[in-house]
Design a protein around this motif. Structure first.
Motif, PDB file in Angstrom:
ATOM      1  N   ASP A  63       0.758  -1.284  -0.046  1.00 10.53           N
ATOM      2  CA  ASP A  63       0.081   0.109  -0.042  1.00 10.53           C
ATOM      3  C   ASP A  63       0.797   1.199  -0.145  1.00 10.53           C
ATOM      4  OD1 ASP A  63      -2.797  -1.432   2.238  1.00 10.53           O
ATOM      5  OD2 ASP A  63      -2.194  -1.610   0.128  1.00 10.53           O
ATOM      6  N   SER A  64       2.011   1.210   0.431  1.00 15.00           N
ATOM      7  CA  SER A  64       2.931   2.340   0.812  1.00 15.00           C
ATOM      8  C   SER A  64       3.622   2.893  -0.427  1.00 15.00           C
ATOM      9  CB  SER A  64       3.793   2.138   1.869  1.00 15.00           C
ATOM     10  OG  SER A  64       4.606   1.038   1.521  1.00 15.00           O
ATOM     11  N   VAL A  65       3.467   2.016  -1.576  1.00 14.61           N
ATOM     12  CA  VAL A  65       4.032   2.335  -2.737  1.00 14.61           C
ATOM     13  C   VAL A  65       3.191   2.440  -3.996  1.00 14.61           C
ATOM     14  CG1 VAL A  65       6.362   1.356  -2.084  1.00 14.61           C
ATOM     15  CG2 VAL A  65       4.719  -0.212  -3.468  1.00 14.61           C
ATOM     16  N   LYS A  66       1.929   2.149  -3.688  1.00 13.85           N
ATOM     17  CA  LYS A  66       0.704   2.138  -4.781  1.00 13.85           C
ATOM     18  C   LYS A  66       0.740   3.485  -5.505  1.00 13.85           C
ATOM     19  CE  LYS A  66      -1.918  -1.854  -3.391  1.00 13.85           C
ATOM     20  NZ  LYS A  66      -3.389  -2.151  -2.911  1.00 13.85           N
ATOM     21  N   SER A  86       8.631   9.598  -7.345  1.00 17.39           N
ATOM     22  CA  SER A  86       7.956  10.437  -6.046  1.00 17.39           C
ATOM     23  C   SER A  86       8.732   9.618  -4.883  1.00 17.39           C
ATOM     24  CB  SER A  86       6.619  10.311  -6.190  1.00 17.39           C
ATOM     25  OG  SER A  86       6.178  10.960  -7.166  1.00 17.39           O
ATOM     26  N   LEU A  87       9.980   9.346  -4.915  1.00 17.80           N
ATOM     27  CA  LEU A  87      10.587   8.811  -3.623  1.00 17.80           C
ATOM     28  C   LEU A  87      10.312   9.567  -2.378  1.00 17.80           C
ATOM     29  CD1 LEU A  87      13.558   6.903  -5.849  1.00 17.80           C
ATOM     30  CD2 LEU A  87      11.783   5.982  -4.262  1.00 17.80           C
ATOM     31  N   LYS A  88      10.287   8.872  -1.229  1.00 19.52           N
ATOM     32  CA  LYS A  88      10.253   9.404  -0.060  1.00 19.52           C
ATOM     33  C   LYS A  88      11.534   8.913   0.737  1.00 19.52           C
ATOM     34  CE  LYS A  88       5.223   9.402  -0.308  1.00 19.52           C
ATOM     35  NZ  LYS A  88       3.986   8.804   0.240  1.00 19.52           N
ATOM     36  N   PRO A  89      11.726  10.038   1.835  1.00 20.78           N
ATOM     37  CA  PRO A  89      12.747   9.273   2.589  1.00 20.78           C
ATOM     38  C   PRO A  89      12.549   8.023   3.388  1.00 20.78           C
ATOM     39  CG  PRO A  89      12.662  11.756   3.154  1.00 20.78           C
ATOM     40  CD  PRO A  89      11.572  11.124   2.008  1.00 20.78           C
ATOM     41  N   GLU A  90      11.372   7.788   3.588  1.00 18.67           N
ATOM     42  CA  GLU A  90      10.947   6.572   4.154  1.00 18.67           C
ATOM     43  C   GLU A  90      11.026   5.176   3.177  1.00 18.67           C
ATOM     44  OE1 GLU A  90       9.295   9.414   4.081  1.00 18.67           O
ATOM     45  OE2 GLU A  90       7.005   8.754   3.979  1.00 18.67           O
ATOM     46  N   ASP A  91      11.309   5.501   1.961  1.00 18.61           N
ATOM     47  CA  ASP A  91      11.662   4.368   0.792  1.00 18.61           C
ATOM     48  C   ASP A  91      12.972   3.968   1.122  1.00 18.61           C
ATOM     49  OD1 ASP A  91       9.780   6.253  -1.483  1.00 18.61           O
ATOM     50  OD2 ASP A  91       9.224   4.374  -0.266  1.00 18.61           O
ATOM     51  N   THR A  92      13.964   4.850   2.130  1.00 13.23           N
ATOM     52  CA  THR A  92      15.445   4.335   2.023  1.00 13.23           C
ATOM     53  C   THR A  92      15.469   2.855   2.723  1.00 13.23           C
ATOM     54  OG1 THR A  92      15.962   6.505   2.415  1.00 13.23           O
ATOM     55  CG2 THR A  92      17.416   4.898   3.481  1.00 13.23           C
ATOM     56  N   ALA A  93      15.986   2.047   2.169  1.00 15.90           N
ATOM     57  CA  ALA A  93      16.185   0.572   2.279  1.00 15.90           C
ATOM     58  C   ALA A  93      17.087   0.039   1.593  1.00 15.90           C
ATOM     59  CB  ALA A  93      14.790  -0.019   2.456  1.00 15.90           C
ATOM     60  N   ILE A  94      17.601  -1.345   1.913  1.00 11.33           N
ATOM     61  CA  ILE A  94      18.199  -2.190   1.045  1.00 11.33           C
ATOM     62  C   ILE A  94      17.209  -2.993   0.301  1.00 11.33           C
ATOM     63  CG2 ILE A  94      19.932  -3.962   0.665  1.00 11.33           C
ATOM     64  CD1 ILE A  94      21.324  -3.157   3.224  1.00 11.33           C
ATOM     65  N   TYR A  95      17.295  -2.926  -1.086  1.00 13.59           N
ATOM     66  CA  TYR A  95      16.152  -3.563  -1.742  1.00 13.59           C
ATOM     67  C   TYR A  95      16.700  -4.892  -2.500  1.00 13.59           C
ATOM     68  CZ  TYR A  95      13.089   0.672  -1.749  1.00 13.59           C
ATOM     69  OH  TYR A  95      12.281   1.720  -1.594  1.00 13.59           O
ATOM     70  N   TYR A  96      16.080  -5.895  -2.335  1.00  9.21           N
ATOM     71  CA  TYR A  96      16.341  -7.419  -2.701  1.00  9.21           C
ATOM     72  C   TYR A  96      15.313  -7.988  -3.413  1.00  9.21           C
ATOM     73  CZ  TYR A  96      19.232  -7.217   1.740  1.00  9.21           C
ATOM     74  OH  TYR A  96      20.075  -7.025   2.557  1.00  9.21           O
ATOM     75  N   CYS A  97      15.819  -8.346  -4.500  1.00  7.40           N
ATOM     76  CA  CYS A  97      15.220  -9.138  -5.519  1.00  7.40           C
ATOM     77  C   CYS A  97      14.904 -10.595  -5.168  1.00  7.40           C
ATOM     78  CB  CYS A  97      15.932  -9.239  -7.054  1.00  7.40           C
ATOM     79  SG  CYS A  97      15.154  -9.940  -8.265  1.00  7.40           S
ATOM     80  N   HIS A  98      13.652 -11.276  -5.434  1.00  5.04           N
ATOM     81  CA  HIS A  98      12.968 -12.323  -4.929  1.00  5.04           C
ATOM     82  C   HIS A  98      12.581 -13.217  -5.965  1.00  5.04           C
ATOM     83  CE1 HIS A  98      10.131 -15.304  -3.575  1.00  5.04           C
ATOM     84  NE2 HIS A  98      11.206 -15.498  -2.778  1.00  5.04           N
ATOM     85  N   ALA A  99      12.791 -14.472  -6.262  1.00  2.11           N
ATOM     86  CA  ALA A  99      12.015 -15.128  -6.999  1.00  2.11           C
ATOM     87  C   ALA A  99      11.694 -16.458  -6.454  1.00  2.11           C
ATOM     88  CB  ALA A  99      13.007 -15.784  -8.394  1.00  2.11           C
ATOM     89  N   GLY A 100      10.256 -16.845  -6.885  1.00  2.00           N
ATOM     90  CA  GLY A 100       9.671 -17.967  -6.306  1.00  2.00           C
ATOM     91  C   GLY A 100       9.354 -18.740  -7.453  1.00  2.00           C
ATOM     92  N   SER A 101       9.800 -20.316  -7.010  1.00  2.00           N
ATOM     93  CA  SER A 101       9.446 -21.132  -8.311  1.00  2.00           C
ATOM     94  C   SER A 101       8.162 -21.851  -8.028  1.00  2.00           C
ATOM     95  CB  SER A 101      10.683 -22.286  -7.975  1.00  2.00           C
ATOM     96  OG  SER A 101      10.446 -23.108  -7.074  1.00  2.00           O
ATOM     97  N   TRP A 102       7.982 -22.454  -8.937  1.00  2.00           N
ATOM     98  CA  TRP A 102       6.667 -23.577  -8.829  1.00  2.00           C
ATOM     99  C   TRP A 102       6.875 -24.487  -7.734  1.00  2.00           C
ATOM    100  CZ3 TRP A 102       2.332 -22.663 -11.550  1.00  2.00           C
ATOM    101  CH2 TRP A 102       2.448 -21.700 -12.455  1.00  2.00           C
ATOM    102  N   ALA A 103       8.100 -25.041  -7.433  1.00  3.64           N
ATOM    103  CA  ALA A 103       8.444 -25.781  -6.504  1.00  3.64           C
ATOM    104  C   ALA A 103       8.393 -25.297  -4.995  1.00  3.64           C
ATOM    105  CB  ALA A 103       9.616 -26.718  -6.686  1.00  3.64           C
ATOM    106  N   ASN A 104       8.111 -23.946  -5.035  1.00  4.94           N
ATOM    107  CA  ASN A 104       8.314 -23.238  -3.616  1.00  4.94           C
ATOM    108  C   ASN A 104       9.488 -22.860  -3.241  1.00  4.94           C
ATOM    109  OD1 ASN A 104       5.317 -22.519  -3.417  1.00  4.94           O
ATOM    110  ND2 ASN A 104       4.787 -24.594  -2.622  1.00  4.94           N
ATOM    111  N   ILE A 105      10.333 -22.836  -4.053  1.00  2.00           N
ATOM    112  CA  ILE A 105      11.996 -22.545  -3.689  1.00  2.00           C
ATOM    113  C   ILE A 105      12.024 -21.007  -3.813  1.00  2.00           C
ATOM    114  CG2 ILE A 105      14.339 -22.882  -4.148  1.00  2.00           C
ATOM    115  CD1 ILE A 105      13.354 -25.823  -5.416  1.00  2.00           C
ATOM    116  N   ASP A 106      12.590 -20.476  -2.740  1.00  2.00           N
ATOM    117  CA  ASP A 106      12.820 -19.052  -2.920  1.00  2.00           C
ATOM    118  C   ASP A 106      14.390 -18.905  -3.206  1.00  2.00           C
ATOM    119  OD1 ASP A 106      10.964 -18.945   0.193  1.00  2.00           O
ATOM    120  OD2 ASP A 106      10.379 -18.175  -1.701  1.00  2.00           O
TER     121      ASP A 106
END
Length: 118
Positions: A63-66, A86-106
């Protein structure tokens, strides 16, 4: 599956950045790709996710980024992007990419630092 994230940096409030997540390896096993972020002292949270297993481009956003962030994919390049406006200071963070597989492997990629100054 290997994920390589890039595109972070320092930007002033109101500015924009685009993050990239390039996937390699057994990409045909991936069902969805998303971006998470973790700020100091806070839990990692989902920012946006896109299904890559169908052509409908189903997406979910915190909701915070919609209305400010847009996740998209390039099936030729096996890359998922996160356009952040429209970046805000509260968007400051480390951003990680994630992928989920059909076998529920992260799968997790490296983190990329996003810093928004006020």
């Amino acid at each position: 599956v290997q994920l390589q994230a890039s595109g972070g940096g320092l930007v002033q409030a109101g500015g924009s950045l685009r993050l990239s997540c390039a996937a390699s390896g057994s990409t045909h096993t991936i069902n969805n790709v998303g971006w998470y972020r973790q700020a100091p002292g806070r839990q990692r949270e989902l920012v946006a996710m896109i299904r890559v297993s169908n052509p409908d481009y189903d997406t979910d956003y915190a909701d915070s980024v919609k209305g400010r962030f847009t996740i998209s994919r390039d099936d030729v390049e096996n890359t998922v992007y996160l356009q952040m406006n429209s970046l805000k200071p509260e968007d400051t963070a480390i951003y990680y990419c994630h992928a989920g597989s059909w076998a529920n492997i992260d799968y997790w990629g490296n983190g990329t630092q996003v810093t928004v100054s006020s």
